[in-house]
Design a protein around this motif. Structure first.
Motif, PDB file in Angstrom:
ATOM      1  N   GLU A   8     106.052  67.537  73.524  1.00 15.21           N
ATOM      2  CA  GLU A   8     104.679  67.966  73.219  1.00 15.21           C
ATOM      3  C   GLU A   8     103.649  67.305  74.131  1.00 15.21           C
ATOM      4  N   LEU A   9     104.133  66.450  74.969  1.00 15.91           N
ATOM      5  CA  LEU A   9     103.236  65.640  75.780  1.00 15.91           C
ATOM      6  C   LEU A   9     102.510  66.449  76.849  1.00 15.91           C
ATOM      7  N   ASP A  10     101.204  66.234  76.976  1.00 16.63           N
ATOM      8  CA  ASP A  10     100.466  66.855  78.067  1.00 16.63           C
ATOM      9  C   ASP A  10     100.009  65.752  79.031  1.00 16.63           C
ATOM     10  N   PRO A  11     100.749  65.538  80.106  1.00 14.43           N
ATOM     11  CA  PRO A  11     100.442  64.407  80.988  1.00 14.43           C
ATOM     12  C   PRO A  11      99.074  64.532  81.642  1.00 14.43           C
ATOM     13  N   ALA A  12      98.620  65.778  81.823  1.00 14.37           N
ATOM     14  CA  ALA A  12      97.320  65.965  82.470  1.00 14.37           C
ATOM     15  C   ALA A  12      96.216  65.284  81.662  1.00 14.37           C
ATOM     16  N   SER A  13      96.401  65.185  80.357  1.00 11.40           N
ATOM     17  CA  SER A  13      95.367  64.575  79.522  1.00 11.40           C
ATOM     18  C   SER A  13      95.345  63.052  79.675  1.00 11.40           C
ATOM     19  N   LEU A  14      96.315  62.498  80.393  1.00  8.42           N
ATOM     20  CA  LEU A  14      96.371  61.043  80.533  1.00  8.42           C
ATOM     21  C   LEU A  14      95.755  60.567  81.857  1.00  8.42           C
ATOM     22  N   ILE A  15      95.336  61.514  82.674  1.00  2.68           N
ATOM     23  CA  ILE A  15      94.651  61.140  83.921  1.00  2.68           C
ATOM     24  C   ILE A  15      93.342  61.913  83.988  1.00  2.68           C
ATOM     25  N   TRP A  16      92.275  61.185  84.243  1.00  2.00           N
ATOM     26  CA  TRP A  16      90.937  61.786  84.319  1.00  2.00           C
ATOM     27  C   TRP A  16      90.477  61.643  85.763  1.00  2.00           C
ATOM     28  N   GLU A  17      90.339  62.759  86.404  1.00  2.00           N
ATOM     29  CA  GLU A  17      90.148  62.740  87.847  1.00  2.00           C
ATOM     30  C   GLU A  17      89.067  63.730  88.250  1.00  2.00           C
ATOM     31  N   ASP A  18      88.064  63.266  88.971  1.00  2.00           N
ATOM     32  CA  ASP A  18      87.119  64.172  89.631  1.00  2.00           C
ATOM     33  C   ASP A  18      86.622  63.469  90.899  1.00  2.00           C
ATOM     34  N   GLU A  19      85.585  63.979  91.500  1.00  2.00           N
ATOM     35  CA  GLU A  19      85.080  63.399  92.755  1.00  2.00           C
ATOM     36  C   GLU A  19      84.851  61.891  92.677  1.00  2.00           C
ATOM     37  N   ARG A  20      84.344  61.466  91.544  1.00  2.00           N
ATOM     38  CA  ARG A  20      83.914  60.067  91.425  1.00  2.00           C
ATOM     39  C   ARG A  20      84.801  59.217  90.526  1.00  2.00           C
ATOM     40  N   HIS A  21      85.728  59.858  89.835  1.00  2.00           N
ATOM     41  CA  HIS A  21      86.526  59.105  88.867  1.00  2.00           C
ATOM     42  C   HIS A  21      88.022  59.223  89.126  1.00  2.00           C
ATOM     43  N   TYR A  22      88.708  58.131  88.844  1.00  2.00           N
ATOM     44  CA  TYR A  22      90.155  58.210  88.762  1.00  2.00           C
ATOM     45  C   TYR A  22      90.580  57.246  87.662  1.00  2.00           C
ATOM     46  N   ARG A  23      90.883  57.803  86.512  1.00  2.00           N
ATOM     47  CA  ARG A  23      91.161  56.936  85.370  1.00  2.00           C
ATOM     48  C   ARG A  23      92.495  57.295  84.732  1.00  2.00           C
ATOM     49  N   VAL A  24      93.160  56.264  84.265  1.00  2.00           N
ATOM     50  CA  VAL A  24      94.472  56.446  83.648  1.00  2.00           C
ATOM     51  C   VAL A  24      94.374  56.006  82.195  1.00  2.00           C
ATOM     52  N   HIS A  25      94.949  56.807  81.318  1.00  2.00           N
ATOM     53  CA  HIS A  25      94.872  56.492  79.897  1.00  2.00           C
ATOM     54  C   HIS A  25      95.852  55.382  79.525  1.00  2.00           C
ATOM     55  N   THR A  26      95.413  54.515  78.621  1.00  2.00           N
ATOM     56  CA  THR A  26      96.231  53.409  78.123  1.00  2.00           C
ATOM     57  C   THR A  26      97.641  53.850  77.748  1.00  2.00           C
ATOM     58  N   ARG A  27      97.723  55.005  77.104  1.00  2.88           N
ATOM     59  CA  ARG A  27      99.014  55.459  76.570  1.00  2.88           C
ATOM     60  C   ARG A  27     100.071  55.695  77.639  1.00  2.88           C
ATOM     61  N   ALA A  28      99.612  55.941  78.876  1.00  7.98           N
ATOM     62  CA  ALA A  28     100.578  56.153  79.955  1.00  7.98           C
ATOM     63  C   ALA A  28     101.453  54.912  80.149  1.00  7.98           C
ATOM     64  N   TYR A  29     100.961  53.756  79.679  1.00 10.48           N
ATOM     65  CA  TYR A  29     101.735  52.519  79.810  1.00 10.48           C
ATOM     66  C   TYR A  29     102.377  52.067  78.498  1.00 10.48           C
ATOM     67  N   THR A  30     101.934  52.634  77.392  1.00 13.97           N
ATOM     68  CA  THR A  30     102.355  52.041  76.110  1.00 13.97           C
ATOM     69  C   THR A  30     103.157  52.969  75.200  1.00 13.97           C
ATOM     70  N   ASP A  31     103.033  54.265  75.413  1.00 15.94           N
ATOM     71  CA  ASP A  31     103.567  55.218  74.456  1.00 15.94           C
ATOM     72  C   ASP A  31     105.075  55.456  74.637  1.00 15.94           C
ATOM     73  N   GLN A  32     105.819  55.415  73.550  1.00 15.41           N
ATOM     74  CA  GLN A  32     107.267  55.666  73.616  1.00 15.41           C
ATOM     75  C   GLN A  32     107.557  57.095  74.076  1.00 15.41           C
ATOM     76  N   ALA A  33     106.744  58.065  73.630  1.00 11.52           N
ATOM     77  CA  ALA A  33     106.967  59.466  74.030  1.00 11.52           C
ATOM     78  C   ALA A  33     106.757  59.628  75.540  1.00 11.52           C
ATOM     79  N   VAL A  34     105.786  58.911  76.081  1.00 11.68           N
ATOM     80  CA  VAL A  34     105.557  58.955  77.534  1.00 11.68           C
ATOM     81  C   VAL A  34     106.771  58.376  78.245  1.00 11.68           C
TER      82      VAL A  34
END
Ligand code: FES
Ligand code: FE
Length: 432
Positions: free
Chosen positions: A7-33
């Motif tokens: 059910e995982l949507d990996p796109a929701s774990l990275i926030w990316e635009d011209e000025r931002h590049y952010r990674v969601h905490t869960r990408a490092y902590t979640d068992q499903a990830v």
């Protein structure tokens, strides 16, 4: 809330635009990830499993992992390298547990089935004894063979996906990193020295991928080491080819070259700034350096002898004079293995000097490794709460130069190398 890995949507774990590049905490902590990473990354791409010099002769083997999957890398009688799933076909026991060894064949410790070096099942123990197998028992062929095995300059990679791109394409420009590292040997070869150093840390595997190519952290995470070096002047090896002894000298440790985000998640810190080629050519190993300059030519020479580190996604690091690999065990547990190597035909004192230099930084007596794994554990600890969701990977975003071939070249301490990892991660995780 995510449920199963499917059910995982990996796109929701990275926030990316011209000025931002952010990674969601869960990408490092979640068992499903983590579970999805094993299926969508480690089971799909080329994974480093060993070096030729670890298993030089027929009968030699070593154990390794493809993600959480244990494997055995063997050299069969005909010299061919096989990568076998390290799991008995009978009831699943791990066949080989030692890091390395030499055998005629493998006997499963549980019920004694015997397998050849290429995985073939040679004997079912007590097969015809009373209560044994029926005459028409469907005998399995043997251990499961990892379908793709290939090597580049002695580095052995395996891939569980029969449809993956070939290794050459997968490595792409990262081959250059390997060429330059191993090109410090006059014959272009390395030989792993002794047994590897193995350690675990309480943090996610991706911290190690990011950190090998993190030029930004060095002067901060390792400030104790930097201060010691400045005081005692022992600036050798990768951390300053110059004669140091001052704070000014140690500041030269700052990277001067460029950072690279390569296709398929590979990354590189490339620096010809620290090692001054002219100084090397008039220093104690003059003949050796002259030979290297003649082999590689004057343009390439500074890159070959310059400080450089690289990651081959997802589990190989080339830094200092070592091969480093890591394996994910759980979202917050990772095992790191460090193989020191000799440059074949380089002067003995030169190779020995690098060993001493690495001892000061890595391993049980070293400063640097302890600093890094402490930070990895701190990261994981910091991510345990849910008050804040995002992490910032935006350094250098405005100055990175996107090249036509898909690679990105950044300023020395850009976070472009870390973004390379996440770009590949996002792409792979999106494939079901
Ligand atoms: Fe290997 Fe039974 S599990 S012989
Ligand atoms: Fe570090």
């Amino acid at each position: 809330e995510y449920g199963a890995a499917s059910e995982l949507d990996p796109a929701s774990l990275i926030w990316e635009d011209e000025r931002h590049y952010r990674v969601h905490t869960r990408a490092y902590t979640d068992q499903a990830v983590f579970d999805a990473e094993m299926e969508r990354i480690f089971a799909r791409v080329w994974v480093f499993v060993g070096h030729d010099s670890e298993i030089p002769n027929p009968g030699d083997y070593k154990t390794a992992y493809i993600g959480t999957q244990p494997v055995i890398v063997t050299r069969a009688d005909d010299g061919a390298v096989h990568v076998l799933v390290n799991r008995c076909v009978h009831r699943g026991a791990v066949i080989a547990r030692e890091a390395r060894g030499t055998v005629r064949d493998f006997t499963c410790p549980y019920h004694g089935w015997v397998f050849a070096l290429d995985g073939k099942l040679l004997a079912v123990s007590e097969r015809n004894d009373s209560g044994g197998y029926a005459p028409d028992f469907d005998v399995p062929e043997g251990l499961h063979r990892v379908p793709r095995v290939d090597s580049y300059r002695g580095l052995i990679f395996a891939c569980l996906d029969p449809d993956a791109v070939d290794l050459d394409t997968y490595l792409g420009r990262a081959k250059k990193t390997i060429d330059r590292k191993f090109g410090r040997s006059p014959v272009g070869r390395i030989a792993v020295r002794g047994k590897p150093f193995v350690m675990r840390y309480q943090g996610n595997w991706k911290f190690q991928v990011e950190n090998i190519v993190d030029a930004y952290h060095f002067l901060h995470t390792h400030k104790g080491f930097v201060a010691l070096q400045a005081k005692y002047g022992e600036t050798t090896g990768d951390y300053g080819a110059h004669k140091g002894g001052s704070a000014k000298a140690m500041r030269q440790v700052r990277f001067k070259g460029s950072s690279w985000a390569l296709r398929h998640g590979h990354a590189q810190l490339e620096n010809s700034g620290t090692a001054n080629p002219d100084e090397l050519l008039s220093g104690p190993h003059r003949e050796y350096y002259e030979a290297l300059r003649d082999i590689h030519g004057p343009d390439e020479f500074p890159f070959v002898v310059g400080r450089m580190s690289g990651t081959i996604f997802p589990n190989l690091g080339l830094i200092h004079q070592q091969i480093r690999t890591w394996r994910p065990i759980a979202p917050d547990v990772t095992e790191v293995t460090i193989y020191l190597y000799d440059l074949v035909d380089a002067p003995k004192e030169f190779n020995d000097g690098w060993m001493r230099s690495q001892e000061r930084f890595y391993g049980p007596a070293g400063h640097g490794m302890a600093d890094d794994v402490d930070i990895f554990a701190r990261n994981q600890q910091g991510l345990a709460g849910s008050a804040v969701e995002w992490l910032l990977l935006e350094r250098g975003l405005q100055t990175d130069e996107k090249l036509a071939n898909g690679d990105t070249k950044g300023l020395p301490a850009s976070e472009a190398p870390q973004r390379a990892l996440w770009q590949a991660w996002k792409q792979l995780m999106a494939q079901r």
